[in-house]
Design an enzyme around this catalytic site. Structure first.
Site, PDB file in Angstrom:
ATOM      1  CD1 TRP A 102      -2.277  -2.473   1.912  1.00  0.00           C
ATOM      2  CD2 TRP A 102      -2.871  -1.094  -0.156  1.00  0.00           C
ATOM      3  NE1 TRP A 102      -2.995  -2.937   0.782  1.00  0.00           N
ATOM      4  CE2 TRP A 102      -3.846  -1.702   0.074  1.00  0.00           C
ATOM      5  CE3 TRP A 102      -3.692   0.235  -0.979  1.00  0.00           C
ATOM      6  CZ2 TRP A 102      -4.848  -2.640  -0.423  1.00  0.00           C
ATOM      7  CZ3 TRP A 102      -4.663  -0.748  -1.626  1.00  0.00           C
ATOM      8  CH2 TRP A 102      -5.017  -1.906  -1.696  1.00  0.00           C
ATOM      9  CG  ASP A 172      -2.979   3.899   3.917  1.00  0.00           C
ATOM     10  OD1 ASP A 172      -5.022   3.948   4.832  1.00  0.00           O
ATOM     11  OD2 ASP A 172      -3.453   3.371   3.422  1.00  0.00           O
ATOM     12  CE  LYS A 196      -8.938  -3.013   3.867  1.00  0.00           C
ATOM     13  NZ  LYS A 196      -8.062  -2.218   3.438  1.00  0.00           N
TER      14      LYS A 196
HETATM   15  C1  LIG Z   1      -7.165  -1.414   1.979  1.00  0.00           C
HETATM   16  C2  LIG Z   1      -6.121  -0.238   2.034  1.00  0.00           C
HETATM   17  C3  LIG Z   1      -6.051   0.788   1.474  1.00  0.00           C
HETATM   18  C4  LIG Z   1      -7.093   0.619  -0.236  1.00  0.00           C
HETATM   19  O1  LIG Z   1      -8.074   0.733  -0.151  1.00  0.00           O
HETATM   20  P1  LIG Z   1      -9.745   1.381  -1.002  1.00  0.00           P
HETATM   21  O2  LIG Z   1     -10.500   1.562  -0.089  1.00  0.00           O
HETATM   22  O3  LIG Z   1      -9.486   0.062  -1.803  1.00  0.00           O
HETATM   23  O4  LIG Z   1      -9.263   2.555  -1.616  1.00  0.00           O
HETATM   24  C5  LIG Z   1      -4.979   1.642   1.215  1.00  0.00           C
HETATM   25  N1  LIG Z   1      -4.204   1.095   2.682  1.00  0.00           N
HETATM   26  C6  LIG Z   1      -4.501   0.265   2.849  1.00  0.00           C
HETATM   27  C7  LIG Z   1      -3.517   0.266   4.275  1.00  0.00           C
HETATM   28  C8  LIG Z   1      -5.180  -0.683   3.143  1.00  0.00           C
HETATM   29  O5  LIG Z   1      -5.181  -1.722   3.811  1.00  0.00           O
END
Ligand SMILES: *Cc1c(COP(=O)(O)O)cnc(C)c1O
Length: 361
Positions: A102, A172, A196
């Site tokens: 990511w 993030d 998540k």
């Molecule tokens: C799942 C995830 C993403 C992507 O998220 P989307 O909502 O599909 O854009 C980005 N960063 C992390 C750390 C993730 O776990």
């Protein structure tokens, strides 16, 4: 029909009491004769919900007054691009610390809007750890430092907030937000896709230090500008009202559980149980991540005999354990053990793993 133990990486398990409450309230929310999805976001009822959800999140994370909290859309991925649009001006550079899939994606999506400087990366060593802080090549003039506190696919987590001086730290937190207490004042911007650890997909929570709202200097549509969202209480256009509602229910549930100190304790207990089972399996199961960088949320593991993968998946599902297949980039297995996954689920997984190893070892 019954609910199984769900180890999905995302969209992931939601707390059962949250789903039960949403079910009870679905047809007639707050006695208004309609569901929460069927009401104006500008009506008094929804505005009350929106304010309460923000207040509960502020309480859970102890978010200081000088931070705005936004309820946005677009997934974390859209904000990979929107963050440099808002925080970097023409000619600026930004530092990226890349510890997995990511972070790598965040850097590549940012590249059209800012000069990306990969200040540290563990890609060369297969993302098996957080690179030691003293090896990072940070530029004190960079617009911000971006990192991914928990890498959802590789299962690598920072266990401390990195020290980066006066440059705003951007995180993030899609897969670790609310998994324990954090000091929000150490960050310039925190963002997280909801699916998540918060609620359904289609909602992004963004927490930004207010002075950074003024940084956006390039021409862009208002819908991309965080300052406009903040000035309009995240209602510049129609927000994801259903996601906002479920996030609010999850925040209430977290408060009932004892808040984030209690969640951290439970998450550590769950992760310890699972890693101990892997490390104690005599090599039947393996997790290759350096111990100090292991994720408490996402635990990838492989079987010593990969020929047994298909049997493991088939038998685990039959035993009521869902979604253990690893990400296609890594193969093997992955158990995501977010807030909504109880200790009993991990106990059931460990019991299954030990039995499977005994039968196939
Ligand atoms: C799942 C995830 C993403 C992507 O998220 P989307 O909502 O599909 O854009 C980005 N960063 C992390 C750390 C993730 O776990």
């Amino acid at each position: 029909m019954s609910r199984l133990w769900n180890f999905s990486a995302g969209p992931a398990a939601l707390p059962q009491p949250v789903l039960e409450r949403a079910q009870r309230e679905l047809l007639d929310w707050q006695g208004c004769g309609a569901s929460v999805m069927e009401l104006s976001h500008r009506g008094k009822l929804f505005m009350g919900l929106a304010r309460q959800a923000e207040a509960d999140l502020r309480e859970l994370l102890a978010i200081p007054e000088n931070y705005a909290v936004l309820f946005l859309q677009g997934g974390a991925t859209q904000h990979f691009a929107q963050i440099p649009m808002n925080l970097a001006g023409e000619g600026d550079s930004a530092d990226y610390i890349v510890t997995g899939h990511w972070g790598e994606k965040a850097a590549s999506e940012a590249a059209p809007y800012v000069k990306v400087n990969v200040a540290a990366s563990s890609k060369g060593e297969n993302y098996l750890r957080v690179p030691p802080r003293e090896t990072w090549q940070l530029d004190p003039r960079s617009a911000y430092v971006h990192y991914t506190p928990n890498e959802t696919i590789h299962g690598v987590e920072f266990h401390d907030i990195p020290e980066v001086g006066d440059v705003p730290l951007v995180a993030d937190m899609s897969s670790d937000i609310l998994s324990g207490p954090i000091d929000v004042s150490k960050f310039g911007l925190i963002y997280a896709g909801a699916q998540k650890n918060i609620g359904p997909s289609g909602l992004v929570i963004l927490i930004i230090r207010r002075d950074l709202l003024e940084r956006a200097s390039r021409p862009m549509a208002r819908i991309f500008r965080y300052a406009d969202h903040a000035a309009n209480d995240s209602m510049l256009n129609t927000p994801n009202t259903w996601g906002w509602y479920l996030a609010g229910l999850t925040f209430e549930w977290l408060k009932e559980q004892g808040g984030l100190v209690a969640m951290r304790e439970r998450n550590v207990a769950k992760a310890t149980l699972l890693y101990d089972a892997i490390d104690g399996s005599g090599g039947f199961y393996r997790n290759p991540i350096e111990h100090g960088s292991r994720s408490r949320m996402n635990v990838p593991f492989t079987l010593h005999y990969s020929a047994l993968d298909a049997d493991f998946l088939k038998e685990s599902e039959a035993a009521g354990l869902l979604a253990l297949k690893g990400h296609k980039a890594l193969g093997g297995m992955r158990a995501s053990i977010y807030n909504a996954v109880p200790l009993e689920a991990v106990q059931a997984l460990v019991a299954f793993m030990q039995d499977f190893a005994k039968r196939h070892g």
